[in-house]
Motif scaffolding. Structure first.
Motif, mmCIF file in Angstrom:
data_model
loop_
_atom_site.group_PDB
_atom_site.id
_atom_site.type_symbol
_atom_site.label_atom_id
_atom_site.label_comp_id
_atom_site.label_asym_id
_atom_site.label_seq_id
_atom_site.Cartn_x
_atom_site.Cartn_y
_atom_site.Cartn_z
ATOM 1 N N THR A 42 0.935 -1.242 0.066
ATOM 2 C CA THR A 42 0.069 0.016 -0.037
ATOM 3 C C THR A 42 0.818 1.240 -0.007
ATOM 4 O O THR A 42 1.952 0.898 0.416
ATOM 5 N N PRO A 43 0.314 2.462 -0.328
ATOM 6 C CA PRO A 43 1.375 3.673 -0.510
ATOM 7 C C PRO A 43 1.730 3.965 0.754
ATOM 8 O O PRO A 43 1.128 3.585 1.988
ATOM 9 N N ALA A 44 2.683 4.720 0.927
ATOM 10 C CA ALA A 44 3.459 5.228 2.389
ATOM 11 C C ALA A 44 2.460 6.174 2.812
ATOM 12 O O ALA A 44 2.264 6.486 3.878
ATOM 13 N N MET A 45 1.894 7.048 1.745
ATOM 14 C CA MET A 45 0.854 8.096 2.382
ATOM 15 C C MET A 45 -0.539 7.683 2.205
ATOM 16 O O MET A 45 -0.815 6.996 1.279
ATOM 17 N N GLU A 46 -1.212 7.750 3.295
ATOM 18 C CA GLU A 46 -2.691 7.550 3.190
ATOM 19 C C GLU A 46 -3.260 8.904 3.521
ATOM 20 O O GLU A 46 -2.756 9.863 4.043
ATOM 21 N N ASN A 47 -4.717 8.963 3.023
ATOM 22 C CA ASN A 47 -5.356 10.258 3.421
ATOM 23 C C ASN A 47 -5.665 10.224 5.017
ATOM 24 O O ASN A 47 -5.795 9.146 5.648
ATOM 25 N N ILE A 66 1.636 15.339 6.382
ATOM 26 C CA ILE A 66 2.497 15.785 5.189
ATOM 27 C C ILE A 66 1.476 17.271 4.565
ATOM 28 O O ILE A 66 0.487 17.173 4.520
ATOM 29 N N LYS A 96 -2.672 14.405 3.969
ATOM 30 C CA LYS A 96 -2.158 13.128 3.814
ATOM 31 C C LYS A 96 -1.170 12.794 5.314
ATOM 32 O O LYS A 96 -0.802 13.918 5.748
ATOM 33 N N LEU A 98 1.750 9.652 6.665
ATOM 34 C CA LEU A 98 2.583 8.379 6.578
ATOM 35 C C LEU A 98 1.693 7.428 7.376
ATOM 36 O O LEU A 98 1.272 7.446 8.499
ATOM 37 N N PRO B 7 -4.377 8.822 -1.576
ATOM 38 C CA PRO B 7 -4.219 10.052 -2.249
ATOM 39 C C PRO B 7 -3.874 9.668 -3.604
ATOM 40 O O PRO B 7 -3.340 8.692 -4.195
ATOM 41 N N THR B 10 -1.102 7.941 -5.909
ATOM 42 C CA THR B 10 -0.554 6.686 -5.261
ATOM 43 C C THR B 10 -1.202 5.538 -5.812
ATOM 44 O O THR B 10 -2.189 5.599 -6.411
ATOM 45 N N ARG B 11 -0.637 4.362 -5.556
ATOM 46 C CA ARG B 11 -1.339 2.997 -5.854
ATOM 47 C C ARG B 11 -1.058 2.055 -4.856
ATOM 48 O O ARG B 11 -0.201 1.827 -4.165
ATOM 49 N N ASP B 12 -2.135 1.193 -4.820
ATOM 50 C CA ASP B 12 -1.972 -0.115 -4.062
ATOM 51 C C ASP B 12 -1.632 -1.103 -4.939
ATOM 52 O O ASP B 12 -1.875 -1.164 -6.428
ATOM 53 N N LYS B 65 6.657 17.696 2.017
ATOM 54 C CA LYS B 65 7.467 18.140 3.367
ATOM 55 C C LYS B 65 6.446 17.622 4.451
ATOM 56 O O LYS B 65 5.213 17.723 4.289
ATOM 57 N N ILE B 66 7.059 17.215 5.457
ATOM 58 C CA ILE B 66 6.508 16.708 6.845
ATOM 59 C C ILE B 66 6.239 17.814 8.103
ATOM 60 O O ILE B 66 7.333 18.263 8.256
ATOM 61 N N LEU B 67 5.096 17.955 8.281
ATOM 62 C CA LEU B 67 4.927 18.999 9.286
ATOM 63 C C LEU B 67 5.570 18.457 10.569
ATOM 64 O O LEU B 67 5.599 17.384 11.016
ATOM 65 N N TRP B 130 9.166 10.110 -3.991
ATOM 66 C CA TRP B 130 7.932 10.699 -3.698
ATOM 67 C C TRP B 130 7.875 12.322 -4.433
ATOM 68 O O TRP B 130 8.830 12.854 -4.043
ATOM 69 N N GLU B 142 4.208 8.419 -6.225
ATOM 70 C CA GLU B 142 4.989 7.551 -5.316
ATOM 71 C C GLU B 142 5.455 6.435 -6.406
ATOM 72 O O GLU B 142 4.500 5.775 -6.836
#
Lengths: 452, 452
Positions: A42-47, A66, A96, A98, B7, B10-12, B65-67, B130, B142
């Motif tokens: 599955t993607p690193a990023m999820e909603n 993110i 999004k 992680l 998102p 991105t893909r499964d 970028k990561i908050l 990414w 991704e």
């Protein structure tokens, strides 16, 4: 110029570490395959809407969020900005996050792809997860999980197979383990018969201390948690539960006679033990009532694996859950799963020095580079050695012998081949064993044979 | 309840897609190993100070970028907040970003671990990257890169080995390819002799159109880019360069006679072609002056691989760079590398249907579940089949035959075993070939033999 570094709690993996990690992942992967589990990613990023609210308030805070790309502040009023509420603000500028574990993305995957999957669905997944935890020894902000789950089947045969999988994996690693088992329904049954449903955690924590502090102190602790004398009296056979798994089951059947749920839990455990008895499972299997992991989550079997020869927390855990996908609107999907802790397994294998030699071997043979003429002579020869499947290098430059040998040493290359003027004339290769120092002339065919 | 989604961009990856992707990654990995490359991994998150400014202004915007966790707004004044400058704001509330490629993290890795590495360092790395690009067909937010680089060696033998690696990988895939080559120094030489250093991109773009628009129009386009008539005249032999690689090299040597840099580039190319001639490289190797990828970055060889039987962009690319690590304060480290485009290779293999059958095979054998008694009988039998290495399932529940066979069908399991009352009595297994429908009774030993 600043010295480059990486974010705290994250790691680089060197070639040797990667070889060890690949050995771990490949072993787990092979065993999952042997039992018909299929891999997904599955993607690193999820909603964030998928992730938020699934791990409790604390978990929401530990999600890496993110920043929306483009103008992340668009649509936010000045008032909202100046409110400075961290969580609310994060929700406005981030859509999004992680992934925090592999379970929630898996549940999301099952619901999203329900029409493409055939159930029971046996999947495994080996991917990193991220948590904004305070980093400390053995706890990282990025780490891998190796999950295996069967969803869409209530059969206890799945629990049996997961025990076989855990046993097989640790047999292959050569790690002696104990698989501890419990059942959520037994814990519920205990709460039921003593009439203290909300004290289950207190009770298991107290029982866990029996060996250390003794029966009197355990009972005192239960009293301090405001359990009634009657409840404590009823708990005595459970606190002092000992003997074989079968003996423990006999006691539990008596104590839990008044609880339907409790008896169901005992019957489930008994069925699993019966089935495992038909198999040659090498790991020690132990009914352990103090096992209360994921209490809000698991509904049946609970597993935990401890290494017998290394002092370390549990190296694998799991259990059955009755409604994995309900939170995404798909009810009635039961599942059972386990998760191997790759980082702890890595530490255990290191400590016990259990890595098989060939799992760490990279290049098998290096040809020394004596100069342009030799290099041109060697190219097709090296190609034929590689064609035989031998992992081979030719040093790229005709630098000093000492430097080339130093490279082979540093890379732990076990054999070095020397082909100079005279070897070219004779059609031979001078093959040096880097461990024994032994050196002898061989033909290409002999060299290839030697590696078989 | 909202329908769960992921998102955009991105893909499964489903089990079948994963099997295909693993085939791709394993093939590339095996070939890298065969040439002595070692794997490393770096964290998904890098400090933004490592990433920013490395990919141009556009790249800075495309970084995820990561908050910062905790109170991300702490220390920011109201004035700064209300300024609403997206990039400046991001720099205040984010310290980390997701990696954008594998090259910059690799450069950071080399500098950070310089004292633990032995050079030349041959590393490969297969990890996702990414980018906040606008998603479109074939372009994801991704995606995986499969990079191989040799750093710390100027030898052109490394270029030769990378050509061998690309050739070997595509031979194993069964994809017919052309490896296009150029050299940055030749392009610089051309710019030098016509005195138009900044027009190199315009020139290569125009030359690239020769087949489509013809010589007259190419020259017209060059005029429109304000190249002098003298320069255009000098360019004629280059625009019309044709024939074998050796013929092209002969022309270039004449045209570039006045440029030391240009001649060096030609000599490098010639050396590589000479070496490759000693080998049995199956891929077509072609000198292509229109190849100008990574122009600000590469300093020597430039590679690009095109599939011959599918219309798709380049499926592998790379080249030599002279100062990978300079930006992190470590000068003089030259390197050369390639990157396989896993997503495009996936598409090519799909289109040409080149996946080997056994790469897609998951479970080999499924036992039908007829009930509790049969299940108990089968458990040790199934264990012995698995012990022989056969990937085996037993359906977890004694549901209707049709459902169990449907499961086997959906999972493309090639053999199903039926063991009911009579088979148990006779000590036989009824083995059904799911493709031919053929069914015959066998012993466990015969069954195991049949899979060998």
């Amino acid at each position: 110029m600043q010295k480059p570094s990486i974010p705290k709690g994250t790691r680089d993996f060197s070639p040797v570490e990667m070889a060890k990690r690949n050995y771990i992942f490949n072993t787990i992967r092979d065993v999952y395959h042997l039992y018909g589990f299929q891999q997904i990613e599955t993607p690193a990023m999820e909603n964030l809407s998928t992730l938020m609210g699934k791990y409790g308030d604390e978990g929401d805070k530990l999600l890496f969020k993110i920043l929306n790309s483009g103008d992340s502040l668009a649509g936010i009023t000045d008032e909202e900005l100046l409110e400075r509420n961290p969580l609310k603000f994060a929700a406005r500028v981030c859509e999004k996050g992680l992934r925090y574990d592999l379970t929630v993305p898996f549940a999301r995957f099952v619901v999203q792809h329900r029409n493409e999957l055939s159930f029971p669905f046996k999947r495994y997944q080996i991917q990193p997860v991220w948590r904004a935890d305070r980093p400390q020894k053995g706890r990282y902000r990025e780490f891998y999980q190796c999950d295996g789950d069967v969803v869409g089947s209530d059969s206890l045969l799945n629990e049996v197979e997961l025990i076989q999988i855990m046993d097989e994996v640790y047999q292959r690693f050569g790690i002696r383990v104990s698989i501890k088992m419990n059942n959520r329904k037994i814990l519920s049954g205990i709460a039921e018969i003593i009439g203290e449903a909300d004290k289950i955690v207190d009770i298991t924590v107290a029982i866990d201390k029996l060996d250390k502090i003794g029966l009197e102190n355990v009972n005192a602790e239960l009293r301090s948690k405001e359990l009634s004398e009657e409840a404590i009296a009823k708990l005595q056979p459970i606190i002092q539960l000992s003997g074989t798994n079968r003996e423990k089951i006999a006691v539990l059947k008596e104590v839990l006679a008044g609880s339907e749920t409790g008896l169901k839990g005992v019957a489930e455990l008994e069925f699993i033990f019966d089935r495992v008895d038909l198999l040659t499972v090498k790991a020690e299997l132990e009914l352990d009532l103090t096992l209360a992991r994921g209490l809000n989550y698991y509904t049946g079997a609970i597993f935990e694996v401890k290494a017998l020869d290394v002092q370390i927390g549990s190296i694998t855990g799991g259990g059955r859950y009755d409604n994995l996908t309900g939170v995404f609107g798909m009810d009635g999907v039961s599942g059972v799963g386990i998760s191997f802790g790759a980082d702890r397994i890595f530490d255990v294998l290191n400590q016990l020095e259990l890595y098989p030699e060939d799992s760490l071997l990279t290049t098998q043979l290096m040809f020394v580079n004596f100069g342009e003429k030799e290099e041109a002579y060697l190219l097709p020869l090296v190609a034929s050695v590689r064609a035989a499947g031998i992992r081979t290098e030719i040093y790229p430059e005709p630098v000093k012998m000492k430097k080339q040998m130093g490279y082979a040493d540093a890379k732990k290359i076990p054999f070095v081949a020397l082909v100079g003027e005279s070897e070219m004339t004779e059609g031979k290769i001078n093959l040096k064993n880097m461990i024994t120092g032994e050196q002898k002339p061989v033909t290409v065919q002999e060299l290839i044979e030697a590696f078989k």
